[in-house]
Design an enzyme around this catalytic site. Structure first.
Site, PDB file in Angstrom:
ATOM      1  N   GLY A   1     -24.302 -16.613 -87.545  1.00 22.43           N
ATOM      2  CA  GLY A   1     -25.071 -15.954 -88.588  1.00 22.43           C
ATOM      3  C   GLY A   1     -26.508 -15.781 -88.151  1.00 22.43           C
ATOM      4  O   GLY A   1     -26.989 -16.508 -87.265  1.00 22.43           O
TER       5      GLY A   1
ATOM      6  N   GLN B   1     -35.488 -14.550 -88.902  1.00 25.21           N
ATOM      7  CA  GLN B   1     -35.330 -15.202 -87.602  1.00 25.21           C
ATOM      8  C   GLN B   1     -35.693 -14.298 -86.431  1.00 25.21           C
ATOM      9  O   GLN B   1     -35.832 -14.779 -85.303  1.00 25.21           O
ATOM     10  CB  GLN B   1     -33.888 -15.704 -87.419  1.00 25.21           C
ATOM     11  CG  GLN B   1     -33.539 -16.857 -88.350  1.00 25.21           C
ATOM     12  CD  GLN B   1     -32.138 -17.343 -88.087  1.00 25.21           C
ATOM     13  OE1 GLN B   1     -31.175 -16.805 -88.624  1.00 25.21           O
ATOM     14  NE2 GLN B   1     -32.004 -18.362 -87.244  1.00 25.21           N
TER      15      GLN B   1
ATOM     16  N   CYS C   1     -28.950 -24.267 -86.037  1.00 27.21           N
ATOM     17  CA  CYS C   1     -29.707 -23.051 -86.345  1.00 27.21           C
ATOM     18  C   CYS C   1     -30.277 -22.492 -85.056  1.00 27.21           C
ATOM     19  O   CYS C   1     -30.855 -23.229 -84.256  1.00 27.21           O
ATOM     20  CB  CYS C   1     -30.843 -23.389 -87.320  1.00 27.21           C
ATOM     21  SG  CYS C   1     -31.836 -21.953 -87.769  1.00 27.21           S
ATOM     22  N   LEU C   2     -30.128 -21.184 -84.870  1.00 26.45           N
ATOM     23  CA  LEU C   2     -30.646 -20.551 -83.652  1.00 26.45           C
ATOM     24  C   LEU C   2     -32.163 -20.673 -83.554  1.00 26.45           C
ATOM     25  O   LEU C   2     -32.713 -20.567 -82.464  1.00 26.45           O
ATOM     26  CB  LEU C   2     -30.235 -19.066 -83.617  1.00 26.45           C
ATOM     27  CG  LEU C   2     -28.720 -18.810 -83.541  1.00 26.45           C
ATOM     28  CD1 LEU C   2     -28.437 -17.318 -83.617  1.00 26.45           C
ATOM     29  CD2 LEU C   2     -28.123 -19.401 -82.273  1.00 26.45           C
TER      30      LEU C   2
ATOM     31  N   HIS D   1     -26.474 -20.945 -95.605  1.00 23.31           N
ATOM     32  CA  HIS D   1     -27.522 -21.164 -94.597  1.00 23.31           C
ATOM     33  C   HIS D   1     -28.403 -19.921 -94.446  1.00 23.31           C
ATOM     34  O   HIS D   1     -29.629 -20.023 -94.401  1.00 23.31           O
ATOM     35  CB  HIS D   1     -26.832 -21.515 -93.262  1.00 23.31           C
ATOM     36  CG  HIS D   1     -27.758 -21.755 -92.115  1.00 23.31           C
ATOM     37  ND1 HIS D   1     -27.939 -23.003 -91.551  1.00 23.31           N
ATOM     38  CD2 HIS D   1     -28.551 -20.910 -91.407  1.00 23.31           C
ATOM     39  CE1 HIS D   1     -28.812 -22.902 -90.553  1.00 23.31           C
ATOM     40  NE2 HIS D   1     -29.189 -21.643 -90.440  1.00 23.31           N
ATOM     41  N   GLU D   2     -27.764 -18.743 -94.400  1.00 24.62           N
ATOM     42  CA  GLU D   2     -28.542 -17.514 -94.180  1.00 24.62           C
ATOM     43  C   GLU D   2     -29.360 -17.127 -95.419  1.00 24.62           C
ATOM     44  O   GLU D   2     -30.493 -16.666 -95.293  1.00 24.62           O
ATOM     45  CB  GLU D   2     -27.632 -16.357 -93.765  1.00 24.62           C
ATOM     46  CG  GLU D   2     -26.817 -16.570 -92.499  1.00 24.62           C
ATOM     47  CD  GLU D   2     -27.568 -17.168 -91.338  1.00 24.62           C
ATOM     48  OE1 GLU D   2     -28.795 -16.956 -91.225  1.00 24.62           O
ATOM     49  OE2 GLU D   2     -26.937 -17.884 -90.542  1.00 24.62           O
TER      50      GLU D   2
ATOM     51  N   HIS E   1     -32.489 -19.005 -95.438  1.00 21.60           N
ATOM     52  CA  HIS E   1     -33.515 -18.434 -94.555  1.00 21.60           C
ATOM     53  C   HIS E   1     -34.375 -17.404 -95.290  1.00 21.60           C
ATOM     54  O   HIS E   1     -35.568 -17.282 -95.030  1.00 21.60           O
ATOM     55  CB  HIS E   1     -32.868 -17.744 -93.351  1.00 21.60           C
ATOM     56  CG  HIS E   1     -32.657 -18.643 -92.165  1.00 21.60           C
ATOM     57  ND1 HIS E   1     -33.680 -19.303 -91.527  1.00 21.60           N
ATOM     58  CD2 HIS E   1     -31.528 -18.965 -91.491  1.00 21.60           C
ATOM     59  CE1 HIS E   1     -33.184 -20.008 -90.504  1.00 21.60           C
ATOM     60  NE2 HIS E   1     -31.882 -19.820 -90.465  1.00 21.60           N
TER      61      HIS E   1
HETATM   62 ZN   LIG Z   1     -30.578 -20.722 -89.185  1.00 23.44          ZN
END
Ligand SMILES: [Zn+2]
Length: 160
Positions: free
Chosen positions: A46, A51, A90-91, A132-133, A136
């Site tokens: 995701g 991000q 998380c990226l 999660h997204e 963000h």
């Molecule tokens: Zn993330």
């Protein structure tokens, strides 16, 4: 389509509230294409627009084979039930994971790239990715809500 640079914690852009999308034009389509490219390049499940430094309410998720790539604009979780506690990464926070308690099943509503209303139901990993997204988009990171945070093991470093 191109791969964008992923913003890393503690960059302040990750802490801001993203803005509603009102124009469903070619700029949005390019953003969505680039987000998918960037997510797949990073082996993520995701990615949210903040991000890559874009404060718009746009997410992409690909967490299971049944659904494949899901694009959501102005997403909103409209129902949540059950509970799951599991590792999350998380990226934007490479090298760390945390055990995060999430709803096990959610319904998410939003718009597709043309502005049409869409709705998805997800359980397990897909439900986790949706939550999660959406976090963000509100400046929330998993490390804020994790019950524990620890170093990621290499094999599990897939992030969101
Ligand atoms: Zn993330």
């Amino acid at each position: 389509m191109s791969i964008r640079l992923i913003v890393k914690h503690p960059d302040e852009v990750l802490r801001e509230r993203a803005q509603e999308v009102t124009k469903f034009n070619s700029n949005l389509h390019k953003l969505l294409d680039d987000m998918a490219d960037t997510m797949y390049d990073a082996n993520g499940v995701g990615l949210a627009a903040p991000q890559i430094g874009i404060l718009k309410r746009v997410i992409v998720v690909d967490a299971d084979e049944e659904h494949g790539l899901i694009e959501l604009v102005n997403p909103e979780i409209v129902s949540a039930e059950g509970e799951q506690l599991g590792p999350e990464g998380c990226l934007s926070i490479p090298g760390l994971q945390g055990d995060v308690r999430r709803a096990n099943k959610v319904v998410i509503r939003g718009q597709d790239r043309y502005g049409n209303p869409v709705q998805y139901e997800g359980t397990g990993l897909l439900a986790r990715a949706f939550q999660h997204e959406v976090d963000h988009l509100n400046g929330v990171l998993f490390i804020d809500i994790a019950e524990s945070v620890y170093e990621a093991r290499k094999a599990e470093e897939d992030g969101e």
